[in-house]
Design a protein around this motif. Structure first.
Motif, mmCIF file in Angstrom:
data_model
loop_
_atom_site.group_PDB
_atom_site.id
_atom_site.type_symbol
_atom_site.label_atom_id
_atom_site.label_comp_id
_atom_site.label_asym_id
_atom_site.label_seq_id
_atom_site.Cartn_x
_atom_site.Cartn_y
_atom_site.Cartn_z
ATOM 1 N N VAL A 132 -25.490 109.311 -62.136
ATOM 2 C CA VAL A 132 -25.557 110.269 -63.105
ATOM 3 C C VAL A 132 -26.761 111.004 -62.622
ATOM 4 N N SER A 133 -26.916 112.062 -63.606
ATOM 5 C CA SER A 133 -27.638 113.193 -63.272
ATOM 6 C C SER A 133 -28.357 113.954 -64.602
ATOM 7 N N LEU A 134 -29.557 114.840 -64.156
ATOM 8 C CA LEU A 134 -29.887 115.354 -65.480
ATOM 9 C C LEU A 134 -29.050 116.679 -65.604
ATOM 10 N N LYS A 135 -28.652 117.387 -64.629
ATOM 11 C CA LYS A 135 -27.652 118.532 -64.864
ATOM 12 C C LYS A 135 -26.240 118.089 -64.462
ATOM 13 N N VAL A 136 -25.382 117.692 -65.350
ATOM 14 C CA VAL A 136 -24.276 117.332 -65.083
ATOM 15 C C VAL A 136 -22.910 118.245 -64.920
ATOM 16 N N ARG A 137 -22.115 117.940 -64.036
ATOM 17 C CA ARG A 137 -20.746 118.649 -64.234
ATOM 18 C C ARG A 137 -19.797 118.173 -65.113
ATOM 19 N N ASN A 138 -19.554 116.568 -64.869
ATOM 20 C CA ASN A 138 -18.633 116.069 -66.034
ATOM 21 C C ASN A 138 -19.503 115.426 -66.985
ATOM 22 N N PRO A 139 -19.894 115.676 -68.223
ATOM 23 C CA PRO A 139 -20.553 115.073 -68.970
ATOM 24 C C PRO A 139 -20.157 113.499 -69.336
ATOM 25 N N LEU A 140 -19.084 113.470 -69.392
ATOM 26 C CA LEU A 140 -18.178 112.225 -69.911
ATOM 27 C C LEU A 140 -18.850 111.099 -68.893
ATOM 28 N N LEU A 141 -18.641 111.191 -67.411
ATOM 29 C CA LEU A 141 -19.150 110.129 -66.436
ATOM 30 C C LEU A 141 -20.554 110.339 -66.094
ATOM 31 N N GLY A 142 -21.048 111.363 -66.157
ATOM 32 C CA GLY A 142 -22.238 111.570 -65.254
ATOM 33 C C GLY A 142 -23.631 111.706 -66.163
ATOM 34 N N THR A 143 -23.590 111.481 -67.557
ATOM 35 C CA THR A 143 -24.703 111.703 -68.257
ATOM 36 C C THR A 143 -25.520 110.569 -68.073
ATOM 37 N N ALA A 144 -26.906 110.622 -67.971
ATOM 38 C CA ALA A 144 -27.948 109.736 -68.072
ATOM 39 C C ALA A 144 -28.409 109.187 -69.223
ATOM 40 N N ASP A 145 -28.521 107.676 -69.283
ATOM 41 C CA ASP A 145 -28.778 107.137 -70.544
ATOM 42 C C ASP A 145 -30.271 107.293 -70.587
ATOM 43 N N ALA A 146 -31.080 106.733 -71.524
ATOM 44 C CA ALA A 146 -32.588 106.934 -71.821
ATOM 45 C C ALA A 146 -33.271 106.633 -70.580
ATOM 46 N N TRP A 147 -32.959 105.235 -70.107
ATOM 47 C CA TRP A 147 -33.752 104.896 -68.968
ATOM 48 C C TRP A 147 -33.548 105.635 -68.042
ATOM 49 N N GLU A 148 -32.339 105.994 -67.500
ATOM 50 C CA GLU A 148 -31.949 106.941 -66.242
ATOM 51 C C GLU A 148 -32.570 108.190 -66.447
ATOM 52 N N GLN A 149 -32.554 108.830 -67.678
ATOM 53 C CA GLN A 149 -32.960 110.256 -67.764
ATOM 54 C C GLN A 149 -34.845 110.093 -67.296
ATOM 55 N N LYS A 150 -35.438 109.153 -67.886
ATOM 56 C CA LYS A 150 -36.806 108.930 -67.907
ATOM 57 C C LYS A 150 -37.267 108.920 -66.297
ATOM 58 N N LYS A 151 -36.248 107.872 -65.516
ATOM 59 C CA LYS A 151 -36.418 107.586 -64.186
ATOM 60 C C LYS A 151 -36.280 108.854 -63.313
ATOM 61 N N LEU A 152 -35.131 109.669 -63.769
ATOM 62 C CA LEU A 152 -34.698 110.873 -62.981
ATOM 63 C C LEU A 152 -35.875 112.023 -63.083
ATOM 64 N N MET A 153 -36.696 112.187 -64.289
ATOM 65 C CA MET A 153 -37.760 112.899 -64.342
ATOM 66 C C MET A 153 -38.882 112.333 -63.385
ATOM 67 N N GLU A 154 -39.140 110.941 -63.484
ATOM 68 C CA GLU A 154 -40.110 110.743 -62.630
ATOM 69 C C GLU A 154 -39.669 110.910 -61.141
#
Ligand code: HEC
Length: 190
Positions: free
Chosen positions: A83-105
């Protein structure tokens, strides 16, 4: 009364300890899965670039990585994704809420000088439909990745054209080596 209190404190404590034990166990198991997964991807990428140049390495991120993630998920009874905060393939790589929060941390930790290639987080979370163990390890961008995820000057015209055709909404460029490209994420039902 006192006795009961002591007993309930003891019980609460021991379940906290048990939970911490479980967390450490699941974290170790996740490390043992994610470490080789990332190493293999980096090696596959190097091999493909050497054999056929950056264009031929597209298949590593596009086909090999998702196939490996699927296989590891099936074999271990969990869900492993990139997953990523800046995705190339939004279908596979979009982070969920928990992942987004942790990626920002992760980004904050990196800004404070922590090394990106060892960055990880592990937690047991409650969701409406049950408890999950969640784990993420940052994917640090390697020099070998800038041919497709770097600045416009790092990406050759052929690759640019292919990316533009396949990913009209591509956000996954502009990275430098060492930056956090995204993370490998594990979600395991408990
Ligand atoms: C030859 C081009 C190329 C190279 C080199 C490359 N990638 Fe990618 N990367 C892609 C493509 C294409 C995708 C989209 C894959 C898909 O369709 O799911 C992608 C997707 C990803 C994703 C999934 C999230 C997203 O943005 O969709 C991660 C994470 C990633 N790449 C990391 C890396 C890392 C780390 C390296 C270096 C080891 C690397 N890539 C090298 C082309 C490349």
């Amino acid at each position: 009364m006192k006795k009961h209190y002591a007993l309930s404190v003891l019980l609460a404590l021991s379940s906290t300890v048990a939970l911490a034990d479980d967390l450490a166990k699941y974290q170790d198991e996740s490390r043992a899965i994610v470490g080789p997964f990332v190493q293999k991807l980096i090696a596959e990428n190097k091999k493909a670039v050497m054999e056929g140049g950056p264009e031929s390495a597209i298949k590593v991120c596009k086909d090999i990585a998702p196939a490996m993630a699927g296989e590891v998920s099936r074999l271990n009874g969990l869900r492993l994704t990139r997953v990523s905060l800046k995705v190339r393939n939004p279908l596979l790589g979009t982070a969920d809420a928990w992942e987004q929060k942790k990626l920002m941390e992760f980004e904050k930790r990196a800004a404070k000088g922590e090394k990106t290639d060892a960055m990880e987080v592990a937690e047991i979370v409650k969701e409406p439909n049950g408890k999950y163990f969640r784990y993420m390890k940052a994917i640090a961008l390697q020099q070998g990745c800038v041919a497709c995820h770097g600045k416009p000057t790092d990406i050759n015209e052929n690759v640019k054209a292919r990316l533009a055709e396949d990913y009209p909404h591509d956000q996954a460029t502009g990275y430098e080596a060492g930056q956090i490209r995204g993370a490998v994420s594990i979600k395991r039902p408990l």
